[in-house]
Design a protein around this motif. Sequence first.
Motif, PDB file in Angstrom:
ATOM      1  N   TYR A   1       0.854  -1.186   0.000  1.00  0.00           N
ATOM      2  CA  TYR A   1       0.000   0.000   0.000  1.00  0.00           C
ATOM      3  C   TYR A   1       0.888   1.234   0.000  1.00  0.00           C
ATOM      4  CZ  TYR A   1       1.215   0.544   4.922  1.00  0.00           C
ATOM      5  OH  TYR A   1       1.910   0.730   6.078  1.00  0.00           O
TER       6      TYR A   1
ATOM      7  N   ALA B   1       0.635   5.037   1.996  1.00  0.00           N
ATOM      8  CA  ALA B   1      -0.163   5.765   2.978  1.00  0.00           C
ATOM      9  C   ALA B   1      -0.106   7.260   2.648  1.00  0.00           C
ATOM     10  CB  ALA B   1       0.360   5.511   4.380  1.00  0.00           C
TER      11      ALA B   1
ATOM     12  N   PRO C   1      -4.725  12.681   4.708  1.00  0.00           N
ATOM     13  CA  PRO C   1      -6.056  12.977   4.163  1.00  0.00           C
ATOM     14  C   PRO C   1      -6.075  14.228   3.287  1.00  0.00           C
ATOM     15  CG  PRO C   1      -6.173  12.517   6.519  1.00  0.00           C
ATOM     16  CD  PRO C   1      -4.733  12.460   6.145  1.00  0.00           C
TER      17      PRO C   1
ATOM     18  N   ALA D   1      -4.559  13.447   0.000  1.00  0.00           N
ATOM     19  CA  ALA D   1      -5.457  12.592  -0.753  1.00  0.00           C
ATOM     20  C   ALA D   1      -6.623  13.391  -1.297  1.00  0.00           C
ATOM     21  CB  ALA D   1      -5.954  11.449   0.130  1.00  0.00           C
TER      22      ALA D   1
ATOM     23  N   GLU E   1      -9.596   6.073   0.216  1.00  0.00           N
ATOM     24  CA  GLU E   1      -9.013   4.827   0.737  1.00  0.00           C
ATOM     25  C   GLU E   1      -9.346   3.683  -0.212  1.00  0.00           C
ATOM     26  OE1 GLU E   1      -8.079   4.455   4.413  1.00  0.00           O
ATOM     27  OE2 GLU E   1      -7.616   2.344   4.226  1.00  0.00           O
ATOM     28  N   GLY E   2      -8.350   2.894  -0.569  1.00  0.00           N
ATOM     29  CA  GLY E   2      -8.600   1.724  -1.411  1.00  0.00           C
ATOM     30  C   GLY E   2      -8.383   1.996  -2.882  1.00  0.00           C
TER      31      GLY E   2
ATOM     32  N   LYS F   1      -3.873   3.843   1.452  1.00  0.00           N
ATOM     33  CA  LYS F   1      -4.443   3.869   2.800  1.00  0.00           C
ATOM     34  C   LYS F   1      -4.361   5.311   3.247  1.00  0.00           C
ATOM     35  CE  LYS F   1      -3.483  -0.635   4.785  1.00  0.00           C
ATOM     36  NZ  LYS F   1      -2.680  -1.343   5.766  1.00  0.00           N
ATOM     37  N   ILE F   2      -5.390   5.797   3.870  1.00  0.00           N
ATOM     38  CA  ILE F   2      -5.365   7.160   4.374  1.00  0.00           C
ATOM     39  C   ILE F   2      -4.871   7.109   5.814  1.00  0.00           C
ATOM     40  CG2 ILE F   2      -6.739   9.225   4.838  1.00  0.00           C
ATOM     41  CD1 ILE F   2      -6.621   8.542   1.893  1.00  0.00           C
TER      42      ILE F   2
ATOM     43  N   PRO G   1     -10.322  -3.532   3.125  1.00  0.00           N
ATOM     44  CA  PRO G   1      -8.876  -3.344   3.051  1.00  0.00           C
ATOM     45  C   PRO G   1      -8.165  -4.674   2.805  1.00  0.00           C
ATOM     46  CG  PRO G   1      -9.619  -3.248   5.320  1.00  0.00           C
ATOM     47  CD  PRO G   1     -10.846  -3.360   4.469  1.00  0.00           C
TER      48      PRO G   1
ATOM     49  N   GLU H   1      -4.795  -6.067   7.945  1.00  0.00           N
ATOM     50  CA  GLU H   1      -4.883  -4.714   8.476  1.00  0.00           C
ATOM     51  C   GLU H   1      -5.106  -4.765   9.978  1.00  0.00           C
ATOM     52  OE1 GLU H   1      -7.191  -0.553   8.085  1.00  0.00           O
ATOM     53  OE2 GLU H   1      -8.214  -2.433   8.381  1.00  0.00           O
TER      54      GLU H   1
ATOM     55  N   GLY I   1      -1.165   1.430   9.436  1.00  0.00           N
ATOM     56  CA  GLY I   1      -2.375   0.629   9.311  1.00  0.00           C
ATOM     57  C   GLY I   1      -2.965   0.276  10.661  1.00  0.00           C
TER      58      GLY I   1
END
Lengths: 317, 926, 171
Positions: free
Chosen positions: B837, B839, B842, B845, B852-853, B870-871, B912, B916, B923
């Motif tokens: 993943y 990270a 937010p 993003a 997320e995802g 992943k946020i 997820p 996780e 995570g």
Amino acid sequence: MSDVVLHLLTIVGVLAAALTIAAGLIWGERRLLALWQDRYGPNRVGPFGLLQVVADIIKIFTKEDWIPPFADRAVFVLAPGIVFAAGLMVFAILPVTPGIAVVRLNVGVLYFLAISSLGAYGVVLAGWSSSSKYSLLGGMRAAAQVLTYEVFMGLSLMGVVMIAGSFDLGRIVEAQKNLWFCVPQFFGLLVFFMAGLAEAHRSPFDLPESDSELVAGYHSEYSGMKFGMFFVGEYLSITVISALIATLFFGGWLGPVLPPVVWFMLKTFVFIGGFILMRATLPRPRYDQLMALGWKLLLPLTLLNLLITGAIVLAAR
Amino acid sequence: MAVIYIDNRPYTVKDGQNLLQACLGLGFDVPYFCWHPALGSVGACRQCAVKQFKDEHDTRGKIVMSCMTPAADGVRISIDDPEVREFRASVIEWMMINHPHDCPVCDEGGECHLQDMTVMTGHVHREYNFPKRTFRNQNLGPLVNHEMNRCIHCYRCVRFYRQYAGGRDFDALAAHDHVYFGRSEDGVLENEFSGNLVEVCPTGVFTDKTLKRHYSRKWDLQTAPSICVHCGLGCNTIAGSRYGQLRRIRNRYNGEVNGYFLCDRGRYGYEFVTGDSRIEQPLARPERSAALERVARGEALQRAASFLRDRGRVIGIGSPRASLEANYALRRLVGPDRFYLGVSTEDYRMTAAALKILQAGPARSPSLKEVRMADAALVLGEDVTNTAPVLALALRQLVHPKADAAAKTFDLPSWSDAAIRELVQDEKESLFLATPAHTKLEDAACQTYHAAPDNLARLGFAVAHRIDPASPAVPDLAEEVDRLAEEIAAALVSAKRPLIVSGTGCCSEAMLQAAANVAWALCRRGNPALLSLVLPEANSIGLGLMGGGDLQSAFQALREERADTVVVLENDLYRRESAAAVDAALQLAKHVILIDHTRHAMAEKADLILPAATFAEESGTLVNSEGRAQRYYQVLLPKASVQPSWRWLGLLNEPASGTADEELFKLDGILADIAGELPQFRPILEIAPPSGFRMMGQKVPRQSPRSSGRTAIDAKENVSEPKPPEDPDSPLAFSMEGDEGLPPPALIPRFWAPGWNSDQAVNKFQAEIGGALRSGDPGKRLIEPQVGAQPDFFQTVPTVFEPHDGRLLLVPLYHIFGSEPLSALSRGIAELTSGRYVALHPADAAAQKIAEGDTVQLELDGISLELPVKIAASLPPGVAGLPSGLPGMEHVALPSWCTVTTILQTPPLAPPQNGEGVGGGVGAQS
Amino acid sequence: MLSILKGIWVILSHTFRRRVTVQYPDVQPIMPPRYRGRIVLTRDPSGAERCVACYLCSAVCPVECIALQAAEDEHGRRYPEFFRINFSRCIFCGFCEDACPTYAIQLTPDFEMGEYVRQNLVYEKEHLLISGPGKYPGYDFYRMAGVAIGGKDKGEAENEEPPVDVRSLMP
């Protein structure tokens, strides 16, 4: 010429008989012990298991004959020979019948005593040359035990010699025509029997080999035919001592009806049986008990016996 | 020193102990359950009862719990009093009422504290004929097995899990005689020290689930002292094998290092030894393009000899995960100037910097014991839970200032666990965390600070400046950071044993310098500051001390045609440098010889692969990040042609030198050679007895006297059992024959004492309960600080981190399960390994409308990666996190700048990736 | 002295006693049921293997001639993956039977195990496992144990209460 042939035949005959009896005892002892222990003993090979002897001989000849690397080789090989030879040599003087004897020595008794002490050398040398602590201990014990009992053995026979007035075994037998010496020389017989057990290191006086403490004592390191010679040598000693008891105390070949050879053999076998009975019955004493028995009991007993016999012989003269 | 009277005999014991500790230390057998030397006393189980008397005239006495009674001067007690014996037997009988008839099918059987204590108290007959209570079990994940029926309610598990290790998802549930120890629902235990429940539990409620697959009783395991190879801390372990297979890892008590506990990576990462990717045969390819095929040992050596004919053109690439001996043997084969350490330039620089700081500065690198004794700590830039887990466990045990004071005010002994926790309540210890993102240690910290690596370093410099104004000031410091720096500085200055923790996790040299400045500033003030620097691999420090070039200079040598043959030792270069760089370099090499135990990407490039031994199949030396050299020992015989790397390298060296030195094929010989050649390693000769060491003329047996099946194990192949194998390298024997006395601490193959079959037998091996082993804890430090030195402070303070336009700084995130390649091959660990993943913060993003995802494309330095997102709110804006070293991840040199573009948007609420909430990293935040 | 003579007499008297030797193999001896001969692995009344691979027999074996490996089926029942006895080492002491908590391993009166090839004395599980319960017909370990196996859930063993409802606070 025929004299020589006859003599040779006698030698071969006695030798063959001695060895056959000794070998037969391998089977005989086991059968007798089994009998007294409510077992059968060897009964699978041949009739009554008799061929067990043959099987054992084959086995003992074909087994690996191992000389330990730490042993004194020459002596190690020689020792069983001495034991074996000393056992055989005594047979020379045994008067089987008035006519059959390898040699009639006028010092027969002395000769027997001399040769039987020689056998001790074999045992001591075997113990020494093995370079093993158990063997050495066994050899030491054998030396002390044989030397000790040699004394009483000699002394116990002197009564017989006194009465018979001769060292010649033939003459001694003839002297028993009226009364077997087991009666006047009862104590002599007793001491001689015990000394014989000790001389042949038979149980209960088998301290030189005592397997529970010394593995197998002086012959711990022996195997194969060399071990076999010790083994057969022991049976030879039993046979000789038994034959001598018969000769010296039970009138040798003397007896009614049956021919003299049969009487002699019969008596000898009875005493061999006696030896085996002792083994079946008695536990082994401690070493110090063995020595104490010798010096504290048997020595005074023989000396007393000698004194009384001497007195009686003097008085009777 | 206090004099206590036990059954009317005087004994001298150390002050501050409780009676149970004192009695056990004196060698008395007092049964106990709830007390644990690391967890302290709560007096819950009522098993350790003794009778206390007022004075010598008192004949009645009273029954007290020895774990709750101080061993004060003049105390008179009786252990043997009939009444108290009966009391203890009754307590056991009562505990056994509901204990099931499970011993034959229980994995704890044979090393069960409950069994030992039952025998010790003499309770041999059950009179209870009524129904037993039963519980349903929970599935606690792939590592720990749960069988709740067996519980005797000593509360050790919750005390360890919640209070000692800081876990939150496990507790004592329900009420009265229904008390249930478990999670609120089935699921993987989140704490990374959950494996210790297996050892903490006095009976078989928690057992080793990986062992269950190939179960063996303790008495049957062939064990040897070993060292964990899965991080730089060098925790001591006991490796156990049976039927030629590694079966389990248990903790080996070393008061200076790991103490009583291991992390789950160390405990369960062992299965790579028996995994499918092991190399068990020499492999070679006839020509470059051909496939690898098996070759015989002799042929492999011949080929190697032909490759190595021109010795002047051979370079060797060592490895920080290989032993000192293996690296040295390679260095001897190729010569010091053609020996390279096999680490990336960044790692090389960081290790060198760390070593320099520890060797030239006044701050001492602490043992884990010293970490546990510290009373204030600053963690700078390192996610210790995931890079050095047992260090994180140690940091949770910092001495609370309030507890310290309470000992004086209320006369509360330090072992009185419940009372001290009552006093401290929820107050946090003086632990300050400054990391790029959330770490699992945060619940124990009093202050946390998340920032980009440069800003973290700036905080460090600011703290140092606060402590000692002689250190460089930090310009443009934000006010709240300044306040934090002030608070941290105050806490560190007022602490008696302050501790600074940093490491190579952020790949930032400035971070190490900042940490050094803080520690040195404290030292200048006369505070004996400790400086713990976390290094990534089992032998990083050892390799750094040995010296040699980095991987780039090895590639340089190939490019400049100074060499055409490469010998690679236990190293996957694709994890060190970018694939392109490695490919290009190896293309230039005419011959590549790889010596390793596990298949990895390098196998595709090697012309010849020699099967090396793993830690379980060889003896060797590792230097941990404290600088402590420790010996590990072979525990099982490797498959036919597998042998230690150093022995392969010795064989390769043979034909050229022409003089076969037999000694160099033995561990002692090569150790002597190392010590002679490199004086910095001289103490390694003293860390353990030489192979000629004998106790009462005998070796130390690897098998217990009860080891079974000797005449049947190999009987299927051949009814005549073989001679036990010989071990020329160590004083340990591959048999049960040997001296059963107390071996020297470095050679303890298992903890067992008569009547003490469980691991609690360690009591009998300690000079003082919970203290050092008898004759001292094993291992020798190779680096010592310059006490009293006043080195110049590092002056280069990094500038404030600023996000570049549209580009994000990619920093590495670590996972306890997955970031380390060997343990990731183990089944249990593999199940818990997180998926790949990236990270994102937010805000970052949201700026690109990433949810997320979603799958995004990362572009950096000519590498492009496609990863799900992943946020992570804890990341600072402008910083993105990339998990380091996960299986299947390409090597990316971090930190570096990257751009992110969305390539696939997934519907919201997509589940997820697996794992996780476990491994750690961002995570795991809750 | 008298005791010696008495001893000799007793021994001599045995000349006429009956001999106790049984002439095996011509006569087959009748062995007592608890005679310690060939070792077998038995099954419980339901026909499942009794052995739970607890390793106690191998631990107690003084000549270390028993080797086994534990395994577990998908429902939690333990069994030996392999079970090997090297009878060329076995001294038939019966300790394994004493140690066995499940009556799985038993010694039988069969003693005729001679082989010309020593290798043939190594018995594997398929040679050891019999189809009946041996000397102890009724016993089933899992009826007593607390673990759940296929066909027997928690609380269904003898003398067990049903599993506790953790979520209840009732006394």
